[in-house]
Every structure is written in structure tokens, then in C-alpha cells.
Design an enzyme around this catalytic site. Structure first.
Site, PDB file in Angstrom:
ATOM      1  CD  GLU A   1      -3.051  -0.556  -0.061  1.00 17.43           C
ATOM      2  OE1 GLU A   1      -3.251   0.645  -0.283  1.00 17.43           O
ATOM      3  OE2 GLU A   1      -3.554  -1.462  -0.743  1.00 17.43           O
TER       4      GLU A   1
ATOM      5  CB  CYS B   1     -15.004   3.832 -12.851  1.00 21.93           C
ATOM      6  SG  CYS B   1     -15.884   5.399 -12.658  1.00 21.93           S
TER       7      CYS B   1
ATOM      8  CB  CYS C   1     -20.554   3.489 -18.629  1.00 22.63           C
ATOM      9  SG  CYS C   1     -19.760   4.981 -17.995  1.00 22.63           S
TER      10      CYS C   1
ATOM     11  CB  CYS D   1     -19.677   0.006 -15.038  1.00 26.57           C
ATOM     12  SG  CYS D   1     -19.734   0.484 -13.312  1.00 26.57           S
TER      13      CYS D   1
ATOM     14  CB  CYS E   1     -23.784   5.041 -12.692  1.00 27.03           C
ATOM     15  SG  CYS E   1     -22.545   6.353 -12.682  1.00 27.03           S
TER      16      CYS E   1
HETATM   17  S1  SF4 Z   1     -21.332   3.613 -14.886  1.00 26.23           S
HETATM   18 FE1  SF4 Z   1     -20.678   5.189 -13.438  1.00 26.23          FE
HETATM   19  S2  SF4 Z   1     -19.430   4.110 -11.952  1.00 26.23           S
HETATM   20 FE2  SF4 Z   1     -19.636   2.791 -13.750  1.00 26.23          FE
HETATM   21  S3  SF4 Z   1     -17.877   3.248 -15.055  1.00 26.23           S
HETATM   22 FE3  SF4 Z   1     -19.557   4.570 -15.726  1.00 26.23          FE
HETATM   23  S4  SF4 Z   1     -19.258   6.443 -14.574  1.00 26.23           S
HETATM   24 FE4  SF4 Z   1     -18.056   4.869 -13.543  1.00 26.23          FE
END
Ligand code: SF4
Length: 354
Positions: free
Chosen positions: A39, A194, A201, A204, A210
Site C-alpha cells: 500500500e 471507471c 460504463c 460496469c 449510476c
Molecule cells: S457507470 Fe458510473 S461508476 Fe460505472 S464506469 Fe460509468 S461512470 Fe463509472
């Protein structure tokens, strides 16, 4: 929050089980000590850079006792090239504190870990979550980006109000189960999906709710702190080389940039060679050749340093130099911590063509 607290974590973990990064060296034999080293190295430094440094470091210092008992020079030697050397100094100091105040056992609460030098709240939480599997919320740059977008949290990430809002969200989303995996998962999502520009997205796991995606404005979040103007400094470095090829280095003060590291003497820009030699106690009749090489620029986080290298070849080594911390080192055979600039100057001392 307008979703069950576990929903975000559940979807994230399901995504991570399939797509997550699971082969980092610190994920093998995951101990609090190894997680701590990783870390700290990962602060400000890319994973691909950190991996070989991590392997070398834990091979030489496999546990907190070995690290605490080591010479700081050797710790900084293994840190050479990784940058942000205060991290290496703090690791060494913190290892001593763990030995003295925690009986050699790395602490297992965020508060106790955060009390060690060089460890902030998010890093402390990452160590406790990944090293001990205890519930603790992290908020590193990746997590800030994911949460600011998911919940469209505006305001500069440098402001306390924005940070407080993000910490509350981070805490609310952190599950009680599989917290080590969740911690890695949210970091992975920020690092691979992201991402800062053009987030993916469609891939995601939380895209359905989102808010930034719904508003078609993910890149608006998080708002960046206003940029500070970058300054440029300039220094002259005297690379003094004896007839056997050994190079004169001096240790820098313990604090500040390159604190505790070794370097060819750094003086003000344009410092005359005669003035340097006289102050160092090197008689002019020992000097064979003086050569100024091209200036090069080294970037730090907030400023650039223009380096003026001056190579001074001696016909014989003086009995001593007027510099209490000075040493002569061979460019390819030493165990001192050198900054990147010092390593370059010393390496070029045999052939200063730059
Ligand atoms: S949907 Fe939202 S959280 Fe997911 S990658 Fe896109 S901006 Fe990021």
C-alpha cells in the site's frame, strides 16, 4: 442512499470474481506486513512499477522485525528509483514503532495503524481490511472517482465537505463480509473500468443506477482541485570522480525532498567550480579535468528541477573533504540510497556524454 447498502457491494463483488485482478505479489501470502509495504509503495506509483520493487523489498525484509533492524541506508537503497523517499524513511520508522510499542505485531485497528508515520486514513483502512479482513472503508483516488460518479457528488475533492460526503458513501457501501475482496474490487473498478477519461460504463456492474452515467457526464466527476502554478528550480551538481572511478557523494538532510538519500554535492545554480572546490577542501592541483554537461530537467509533483551537471576528474583523491557526511562510492558497487537524479549522475560519471 437510494439503494440497499449491500446491492452495490454485491454487484461489485460478482464483477470482481470474474474480472478482478488477483495475481499481484502482495495478494499471495496476504499478511498485514506485506499489505502495508504494498500500500505504501502503491501511493503515487503505478502497479507495474511497484511489483519488482515489492518483490525485492520483501525478499530482503520479509517481516517487520527485519525491517526495523535494518540500516536506513539499505532501506533507501532498495527504494532508489521509486521516488517519494519519505515513504521509505517512514516505513523504517514505523517498523521500529511496531517493534517497540506493539510487540512486533502489526496493529489491527484503523486508529492504531493511522498513528504510524506516513499512513493516512484510507491507507490504514486498506491495510486493516486486506491484512486482517476487518471492515474498514477506504477512499483512495480510484474510489473517490467511482463514488463521485455513482452518486454525482459535486464540489472539489480538495474540499472538506466533498470529502466528508464521499467518506460517508464509502462507509455505507463497505460490506461486513469479504471486505478484503471488496476493497480490491472497488480499487480495480476505478483502475480498469471507471477510468479518468472515457470510462467503460457498458462493462460496469453499477451502470444501471449510476447518476453520472444517466446524466451522460461521468468525466465531470470528481471535480479537480484548482491547479497550482508549477515552479522551476535550478541547481548545479558537482560529480567529483577519483582516478579509480569512485564518485564523491554526500548525504542529504533527513527531511525534505530526497531526505536521507545520497547525492553528488548539490549547490546553487552557476556555483563556480573554484568556490565549490575550496569549500570542499579539494586543492586545485588535484583537478585533472572539469567538464560541464548538458542541463536536464527532473520533474517533481509540484515543481521541476533543472540539473546542471559538472564533472570534475581528479588526478588523485584528497586525504579528506570538508563534508562530514561525504563518502566515495563506486558507481556499480554500493549499497546507498540514491535519488533518480543522483543515480543518473553517478552512472554517467564514467562517461559524462550527457
Ligand atoms: S457507470 Fe458510473 S461508476 Fe460505472 S464506469 Fe460509468 S461512470 Fe463509472
Amino acid at each position: 442512499m437510494n439503494e440497499p447498502a449491500t446491492s452495490f457491494a454485491r454487484r461489485l463483488l460478482a464483477w470482481w470474481d470474474v474480472n478482478g485482478r488477483k495475481h499481484f505479489p502482495w495478494q499471495r501470502e496476504r499478511t498485514p506486513y506485506r499489505v502495508w509495504i504494498a500500500e505504501i509503495m502503491l501511493q503515487q506509483t503505478q502497479v507495474s512499477t511497484v511489483e519488482p520493487y515489492f518483490e525485492r523489498f520483501v525478499a530482503r525484509f520479509p517481516d517487520v522485525r527485519t525491517l526495523a533492524g535494518a540500516d536506513l541506508d539499505e532501506v533507501l537503497h532498495l527504494w532508489s528509483g521509486l521516488g517519494y523517499y519519505a515513504r521509505g524513511r517512514n516505513l523504517h520508522r514505523a517498523a521500529g514503532i511496531v517493534m517497540r510499542e506493539h510487540g512486533g505485531v502489526f496493529p489491527d485497528t484503523v486508529e492504531a495503524v493511522q498513528a504510524l508515520p506516513g499512513i493516512g486514513r484510507s491507507t490504514a483502512a486498506a491495510i486493516v481490511a486486506q491484512g486482517y479482513g476487518r471492515r474498514a472503508a477506504i477512499l483512495d483516488a480510484n474510489v473517490k472517482r467511482v463514488l463521485a460518479r455513482r452518486h454525482s457528488v459535486g464540489g472539489s475533492v480538495a474540499s472538506t465537505a466533498t470529502l466528508d460526503a464521499l467518506w460517508r458513501l464509502a462507509d455505507a457501501h463497505t460490506p461486513a463480509e469479504r471486505v478484503a475482496d471488496y476493497t480490491q474490487a472497488i480499487m480495480d473498478l476505478g483502475a480498469t473500468v471507471c477510468v479518468r477519461r472515457r470510462p467503460r460504463c457498458q462493462q460496469c456492474p453499477v451502470h444501471a443506477d449510476c447518476q453520472a452515467r444517466a446524466a451522460r457526464s461521468p468525466e465531470r466527476y470528481p471535480e479537480r482541485a484548482p491547479r497550482r502554478t508549477r515552479r522551476v528550480e535550478r541547481s548545479r551538481f558537482f560529480v567529483v570522480v577519483d582516478p579509480q572511478g569512485a564518485c564523491l557523494v554526500e548525504q542529504r538532510p533527513p527531511r525534505g525532498i530526497w531526505g536521507g538519500l545520497w547525492s553528488p554535492p548539490q549547490r546553487g545554480a552557476g556555483e563556480p567550480v573554484d568556490a565549490f572546490l575550496e569549500a570542499a577542501g579539494i586543492a586545485p592541483d588535484l583537478v585533472g579535468q572539469v567538464r560541464a554537461a548538458d542541463v536536464f530537467r527532473h520533474g517533481f509533483t509540484h515543481f521541476d528541477l533543472d540539473v546542471e551537471p559538472v564533472y570534475v576528474r581528479l588526478t588523485s583523491r584528497p586525504a579528506q573533504v570538508h563534508e562530514t557526511t561525504a563518502r566515495w562510492i563506486h558507481p556499480r558497487d554500493h549499497r546507498l540510497g540514491l535519488s533518480k537524479v543522483a543515480a543518473r549522475l553517478v552512472a554517467d560519471s564514467g562517461d559524462p556524454t550527457g
